[in-house]
Design a protein around this motif. Structure first.
Motif, mmCIF file in Angstrom:
data_model
loop_
_atom_site.group_PDB
_atom_site.id
_atom_site.type_symbol
_atom_site.label_atom_id
_atom_site.label_comp_id
_atom_site.label_asym_id
_atom_site.label_seq_id
_atom_site.Cartn_x
_atom_site.Cartn_y
_atom_site.Cartn_z
ATOM 1 N N VAL A 83 39.819 25.808 28.865
ATOM 2 C CA VAL A 83 38.733 26.268 29.728
ATOM 3 C C VAL A 83 39.281 27.172 30.827
ATOM 4 O O VAL A 83 38.660 28.182 31.188
ATOM 5 N N CYS A 84 40.443 26.842 31.356
ATOM 6 C CA CYS A 84 41.065 27.663 32.396
ATOM 7 C C CYS A 84 41.325 29.082 31.894
ATOM 8 O O CYS A 84 41.003 30.063 32.569
ATOM 9 N N LEU A 113 39.850 34.850 31.742
ATOM 10 C CA LEU A 113 39.500 36.049 30.973
ATOM 11 C C LEU A 113 38.139 36.599 31.398
ATOM 12 O O LEU A 113 37.958 37.822 31.508
ATOM 13 N N LEU A 114 37.177 35.704 31.644
ATOM 14 C CA LEU A 114 35.863 36.154 32.117
ATOM 15 C C LEU A 114 35.967 36.827 33.481
ATOM 16 O O LEU A 114 35.341 37.863 33.731
ATOM 17 N N ILE A 165 48.989 33.463 33.846
ATOM 18 C CA ILE A 165 47.706 33.588 33.138
ATOM 19 C C ILE A 165 46.877 34.725 33.724
ATOM 20 O O ILE A 165 46.298 35.549 32.997
ATOM 21 N N GLY A 166 46.812 34.796 35.059
ATOM 22 C CA GLY A 166 46.002 35.832 35.692
ATOM 23 C C GLY A 166 46.530 37.233 35.435
ATOM 24 O O GLY A 166 45.760 38.146 35.107
ATOM 25 N N ILE A 167 47.845 37.424 35.564
ATOM 26 C CA ILE A 167 48.423 38.754 35.358
ATOM 27 C C ILE A 167 48.279 39.189 33.907
ATOM 28 O O ILE A 167 47.948 40.362 33.626
ATOM 29 N N ALA A 216 45.970 38.239 31.737
ATOM 30 C CA ALA A 216 44.564 38.561 31.466
ATOM 31 C C ALA A 216 44.187 39.906 32.077
ATOM 32 O O ALA A 216 43.481 40.717 31.454
ATOM 33 N N ALA A 217 44.657 40.159 33.306
ATOM 34 C CA ALA A 217 44.355 41.438 33.946
ATOM 35 C C ALA A 217 44.959 42.602 33.174
ATOM 36 O O ALA A 217 44.316 43.644 32.995
ATOM 37 N N ARG A 218 46.189 42.460 32.690
ATOM 38 C CA ARG A 218 46.825 43.536 31.940
ATOM 39 C C ARG A 218 46.108 43.818 30.632
ATOM 40 O O ARG A 218 45.958 44.970 30.221
ATOM 41 N N VAL A 219 45.667 42.766 29.965
ATOM 42 C CA VAL A 219 44.964 42.954 28.693
ATOM 43 C C VAL A 219 43.690 43.761 28.901
ATOM 44 O O VAL A 219 43.412 44.745 28.192
ATOM 45 N N PHE A 220 42.872 43.382 29.888
ATOM 46 C CA PHE A 220 41.579 44.043 30.070
ATOM 47 C C PHE A 220 41.737 45.434 30.674
ATOM 48 O O PHE A 220 40.956 46.342 30.351
ATOM 49 N N THR A 221 42.698 45.623 31.572
ATOM 50 C CA THR A 221 42.897 46.962 32.118
ATOM 51 C C THR A 221 43.430 47.925 31.056
ATOM 52 O O THR A 221 43.081 49.107 31.040
#
Length: 428
Positions: free
Chosen positions: A335-336, A341-342, A413-415, A417-422
């Motif tokens: 869930v985290c 990702l959202l 996790i945050g970095i 996810a941010a790299r994937v979407f950017t």
């Protein structure tokens, strides 16, 4: 003359009839009548007589039947589980709100020189507002009276003393909070509001709960509130230099019903500030001072300064942390990751809207530079969220070891996810 005519046009009453009213009391009655007509017109825009016919009449009959049952039939089971202090707390909610002074913008030129007229109109508006508050408190008290008498055994003398205490406290709170609103701004207003509203209401709830079987003590507390209210009223009438604050608060009170009807239809206008709450000095947020870093820092400042974006960020963080805490076992990490990702997707969408604004289009930034700036801003914005979500997952699972794990795990996790979407959504 043009300025006077414009101000007169802003006041519908004086614009038609002028300021030639022979007596201040007649002006007061005229403004009260216009206020009632204005409020009724606002209500009529949302509901006609058929709505009142088919909703209010059946609702009143049903409410009357329930109220009769509360007095003559066994009380609901849930009412016996409520603490006694909750009932005075409900009455304290009815004590909140502002005061209508019946001041108009044109009074700055036409009526301000006549101090006795201003005093009459202002005092009449205050008494009218306090009367409306007294009616609301009395109506709320009558609704709660069956529970107070039958559920908690409050005597007739105790009920009368509690009503007197509620009315005096409501008058006191109204006047104190109004004096704060017209004099203070910013964080000072909220600090003073704690003393003007929450402290008297808290003492009222405490007194009503502790002295429920001592009507004399309740009446003594009511006398204290009445004395404070009289002092606050005298201070209000003696205030000078608050005309603009009076007009501003008056407009808020007149538009309160309209605001309730339009809530959710249009956005609430943001107040004008000379200085922002955060990042008060215009210094670069990120280093080195390259154009991409400056643009990324500007987007972070804009995000935090925007009440809507920042509030939604905090709400999603709170809901996400609760969701992670609720789910069992290793599902917490799943869930985290989904929530992070959202959040990354939403932040990238925010960046795309920010980078397409008109003032950004005036700057000589190419697609690659905008993409690089977004790749720097999104990871920084997502880090607090991802770290808190990681803490909500790791601490319940690993205990003390989770305190050492959640920061690096959340950052990774945050970095990522941010790299994937950017990389996927920012055009280069």
């Amino acid at each position: 003359m043009m300025g006077e005519e414009k101000l007169a046009m802003n006041n519908p009453i004086e614009g038609r009839h002028g300021y030639d009213t022979p007596a201040p009391r007649r002006l007061l009655r005229r403004r009260l009548g216009h206020h009632w007509k204005e409020q009724w017109g606002i209500i009529r825009t949302a509901a006609d007589w058929t709505v009142f016919l088919y909703i209010l009449i059946p609702g009143g009959l049903l409410g009357g039947r329930y109220y009769y049952g509360f007095w003559n039939e066994p009380l609901p089971t849930w009412s016996t589980l409520l603490p006694y202090a909750l009932l005075p707390a409900l009455l304290a909610l009815l004590m909140q709100g502002g005061i209508l002074l019946l001041m108009h913008e044109g009074d700055l030129l036409f009526l301000r020189q006549r101090k006795e007229w201003m005093r009459t109109v202002m005092l009449g508006g205050i008494l009218y507002s306090l009367s409306v508050t007294a009616l609301k408190i009395t109506a709320g008290f009558l609704i709660l009276l069956p529970f107070l008498v039958r559920g908690y055994g409050l005597s007739g003398a105790g009920a009368g003393a509690l009503l007197a205490l509620s009315l005096c406290c409501g008058t006191c709170v109204k006047l104190l909070t109004h004096n704060v609103r017209v004099q203070k701004q910013g964080w000072r207003r909220w600090l003073w509001m704690l003393l003007a509203a929450w402290l008297p209401c808290g003492l009222y709830i405490r007194a009503a709960a502790v002295w429920s079987v001592h009507p004399a003590l309740l009446l003594l507390a009511a006398a204290v509130y009445a004395a404070v209210a009289a002092a606050a009223l005298r201070a209000r009438l003696a205030l000078r230099g608050t005309f603009l604050g009076d007009v501003r608060e008056d407009f808020k009170q007149r538009m309160k019903i309209a605001g309730l009807l339009l809530r959710g239809v249009i956005d609430k206008p943001r107040p004008t500030r000379h200085k922002p709450w955060t990042f008060r000095k215009s210094r670069p947020l990120l280093r080195p001072g390259t154009p991409e870093s400056r643009l990324a820092g500007a987007s972070i400042k804009a995000f935090i300064r925007n009440p809507g974006h920042f509030k939604l960020y905090l709400q999603f963080t709170g809901v996400g942390a609760i969701a992670i805490l609720i789910v069992p076992g290793m599902l917490k990490w799943a869930v985290c990751i989904v929530l992070v990702l959202l959040m990354a997707s939403w932040l990238v969408s925010y960046w795309k809207v920010f980078s397409s604004e008109e003032f950004i289009a005036l700057l000589p930034f190419g697609k690659d530079q905008k993409a690089d700036a977004g790749s720097r801003a999104v990871p920084i914005l997502i880090l607090p969220f991802s770290v808190l979500c990681s803490a909500a997952a790791s601490v319940p699972l690993y205990g003390w070891w989770g305190l050492a794990v959640f920061i690096p795990a959340g950052a990774v996790i945050g970095i990522m996810a941010a790299r994937v979407f950017t990389a996927l959504r920012l055009a280069r």
